[in-house]
Scaffold this active site. Structure first.
Site, PDB file in Angstrom:
ATOM      1  N   LYS A  54     -11.055 -57.767  -5.352  1.00 44.82           N
ATOM      2  CA  LYS A  54     -10.223 -56.567  -5.521  1.00 44.82           C
ATOM      3  C   LYS A  54      -8.949 -56.928  -6.292  1.00 44.82           C
ATOM      4  O   LYS A  54      -8.522 -56.199  -7.183  1.00 44.82           O
ATOM      5  CB  LYS A  54      -9.865 -55.966  -4.151  1.00 44.82           C
ATOM      6  CG  LYS A  54     -11.040 -55.279  -3.472  1.00 44.82           C
ATOM      7  CD  LYS A  54     -10.747 -54.857  -2.034  1.00 44.82           C
ATOM      8  CE  LYS A  54     -12.006 -54.259  -1.402  1.00 44.82           C
ATOM      9  NZ  LYS A  54     -11.867 -53.889   0.004  1.00 44.82           N
ATOM     10  N   GLN A  98      -7.998 -54.373   5.051  1.00 41.94           N
ATOM     11  CA  GLN A  98      -9.380 -54.860   4.938  1.00 41.94           C
ATOM     12  C   GLN A  98     -10.019 -54.930   6.323  1.00 41.94           C
ATOM     13  O   GLN A  98      -9.443 -55.480   7.266  1.00 41.94           O
ATOM     14  CB  GLN A  98      -9.391 -56.240   4.261  1.00 41.94           C
ATOM     15  CG  GLN A  98     -10.777 -56.793   3.976  1.00 41.94           C
ATOM     16  CD  GLN A  98     -11.562 -55.975   2.934  1.00 41.94           C
ATOM     17  OE1 GLN A  98     -10.990 -55.344   2.070  1.00 41.94           O
ATOM     18  NE2 GLN A  98     -12.874 -55.990   3.048  1.00 41.94           N
ATOM     19  N   ASP A 121      -8.291 -46.225   0.695  1.00 37.68           N
ATOM     20  CA  ASP A 121      -9.701 -46.165   1.103  1.00 37.68           C
ATOM     21  C   ASP A 121     -10.215 -44.743   1.276  1.00 37.68           C
ATOM     22  O   ASP A 121     -11.429 -44.541   1.394  1.00 37.68           O
ATOM     23  CB  ASP A 121      -9.863 -46.863   2.465  1.00 37.68           C
ATOM     24  CG  ASP A 121     -10.265 -48.318   2.328  1.00 37.68           C
ATOM     25  OD1 ASP A 121     -11.115 -48.619   1.482  1.00 37.68           O
ATOM     26  OD2 ASP A 121      -9.743 -49.141   3.101  1.00 37.68           O
TER      27      ASP A 121
HETATM   28  N1  GUN Z   1     -14.768 -53.764   4.604  1.00 39.05           N
HETATM   29  C1  GUN Z   1     -15.981 -53.518   4.076  1.00 39.05           C
HETATM   30  N2  GUN Z   1     -15.945 -52.438   3.265  1.00 39.05           N
HETATM   31  C2  GUN Z   1     -14.673 -51.993   3.281  1.00 39.05           C
HETATM   32  C3  GUN Z   1     -14.000 -50.919   2.621  1.00 39.05           C
HETATM   33  O1  GUN Z   1     -14.572 -50.131   1.860  1.00 39.05           O
HETATM   34  N3  GUN Z   1     -12.674 -50.813   2.900  1.00 39.05           N
HETATM   35  C4  GUN Z   1     -12.023 -51.642   3.740  1.00 39.05           C
HETATM   36  N4  GUN Z   1     -10.718 -51.434   3.963  1.00 39.05           N
HETATM   37  N5  GUN Z   1     -12.610 -52.653   4.358  1.00 39.05           N
HETATM   38  C5  GUN Z   1     -13.923 -52.819   4.121  1.00 39.05           C
END
Ligand code: GUN
Length: 285
Positions: A54, A98, A121
Site C-alpha cells: 500500500k 490494518q 476503507d
Molecule cells: N485486512 C485485509 N483486508 C483488509 C482491508 O481491506 N482493509 C483493512 N484495513 N485491513 C484489511
C-alpha cells in the site's frame, strides 16, 4: 469456449495512473498532496506485506503515506487515542487501520474511532449506510469497488443481470451486494447456511465468490457464459488459492478473474482512489 481472463493487474495500473493524474491536478492548484495514515499494530507478516505494498503504491501516485506501527501489546485505549490524534490532525486526509488487530484489542472500538470523512476503507457505518440507501458515496470498501471496476472496464452488463454473491462479510460480501443492487442487478447473497448453493449460482449471470474456501466453486456451479469474480486468497504452497476451481470453471464461464492477478491488485488501487476522493471532499479539490 474458454472464459476471457480478466487482467486485474492491467486495470489496477490504469486506475493508479488515473489517481496519479488526479493527485497532480489537486496539487497544481497549490494544495498539499493527499495524505494517507496507516496503523499497523503487531507482527502479522501478511499484514506487514500488504501495508508495504500500500505504501509503495501510494507514494508512486504522489499520495503521502504515513505509517504508525504500535507494538503488538498496545492496549485498546492507546490505539483509540492514536486514531483520535490522526482524526484531529488537519494534514491527514485518510486513515486505515490494518486488520486483523492483535487478539487483546477491541477491534470495533478502534475502527469506530475512524471518522466517516477520513474513512479510507469505507467501513464506517455512515458510509455503509449511505451505500445501503443507494446514495452517492465518495468512499466504499475497496475490494468490492475493485470488482465493480473490473465489471465496468470489461463492459460486462450489470443492469438487469442476476448476480449471486457468496459470502456476507462487511469487508466484501455485504457491500458487494449493495454496489451491485445500486447498479440495477438483481442480487442474491449466499452464505454457509444456504441450501443447494450450486442451484442458486447456476441462475446467475455474475457470481462473486468471497467465502475463503479454496476451489469450492466448480464448473457445475456456473451458467455457461457467466462472469465469475474470484475474491478468494487462501494462502497455498505456491501462492494464494482462490475460491474458484479454475480448471473446471474456465471452460464454462464467459469471463473469469484469475488468482493471483484478478481482484487482488484492484484492492490497493481503489484504496488510492478512496484517499484522493476523501482529500477532495475535505479540502474541496
Ligand atoms: N485486512 C485485509 N483486508 C483488509 C482491508 O481491506 N482493509 C483493512 N484495513 N485491513 C484489511
Amino acid at each position: 469456449m474458454s472464459a476471457v481472463l480478466i487482467d486485474g493487474r492491467a486495470v489496477a495500473a490504469s486506475v493508479r495512473d488515473d489517481v496519479a493524474e488526479g493527485v497532480r491536478a489537486f496539487t497544481d492548484s497549490g494544495a498539499a498532496p493527499p495524505k494517507l495514515a496507516v496503523v499497523l499494530c503487531g507482527n502479522n507478516a501478511a499484514s506487514a506485506m500488504y501495508v508495504r505494498n500500500k505504501g509503495r503504491a501510494a507514494q508512486n501516485t504522489g499520495i503521502v503515506f504515513e505509517l504508525h506501527t504500535p507494538a503488538a501489546d498496545t492496549p485498546t485505549q492507546e490505539l483509540v487515542s492514536l486514531v483520535r490524534r490522526l482524526r484531529e490532525d488537519e494534514s491527514v486526509d485518510a486513515i486505515l487501520v490494518q486488520l486483523p488487530l492483535p487478539p487483546q484489542v477491541d477491534t470495533q472500538a478502534v475502527v469506530d474511532a475512524v471518522p466517516p470523512e477520513k474513512d479510507a476503507d469505507g467501513f464506517h457505518p455512515l458510509n455503509l449506510g449511505r451505500l445501503a440507501e443507494g446514495r452517492h458515496v465518495s468512499v466504499a470498501p475497496c475490494t468490492p469497488l475493485g470488482c465493480m471496476e473490473l465489471l465496468h472496464r470489461y463492459k460486462i452488463p450489470v443492469g438487469g443481470s442476476r448476480a449471486v454473491v457468496l459470502g456476507r462479510s462487511i469487508i466484501v460480501g455485504r457491500p458487494m451486494a449493495l454496489l451491485l443492487t445500486n447498479a440495477d442487478a438483481t442480487v442474491t447473497v449466499c452464505h454457509s447456511k444456504t441450501r443447494d448453493l450450486a442451484a442458486v449460482t447456476r441462475e446467475a449471470d455474475i457470481v462473486v465468490a468471497a467465502i475463503g474456501r479454496p476451489r469450492m466453486v466448480t464448473g457445475d456451479f456456473v451458467k455457461p457464459g457467466a462472469c465469475v469474480i474470484d475474491v478468494g486468497t487462501t494462502p497455498g504452497d505456491s501462492g494464494p488459492v482462490g475460491d474458484v476451481d479454475r480448471a473446471t470453471v474456465e471452460p464454462v464461464a464467459g469471463w473469469l478473474t484469475p488468482v493471483p492477478g484478478g481482484v487482488g491488485p484492484m484492492t490497493i488501487a481503489m484504496l488510492l482512489r478512496n484517499t484522493l476522493s476523501l482529500a477532495r471532499s475535505r479540502r474541496g479539490g
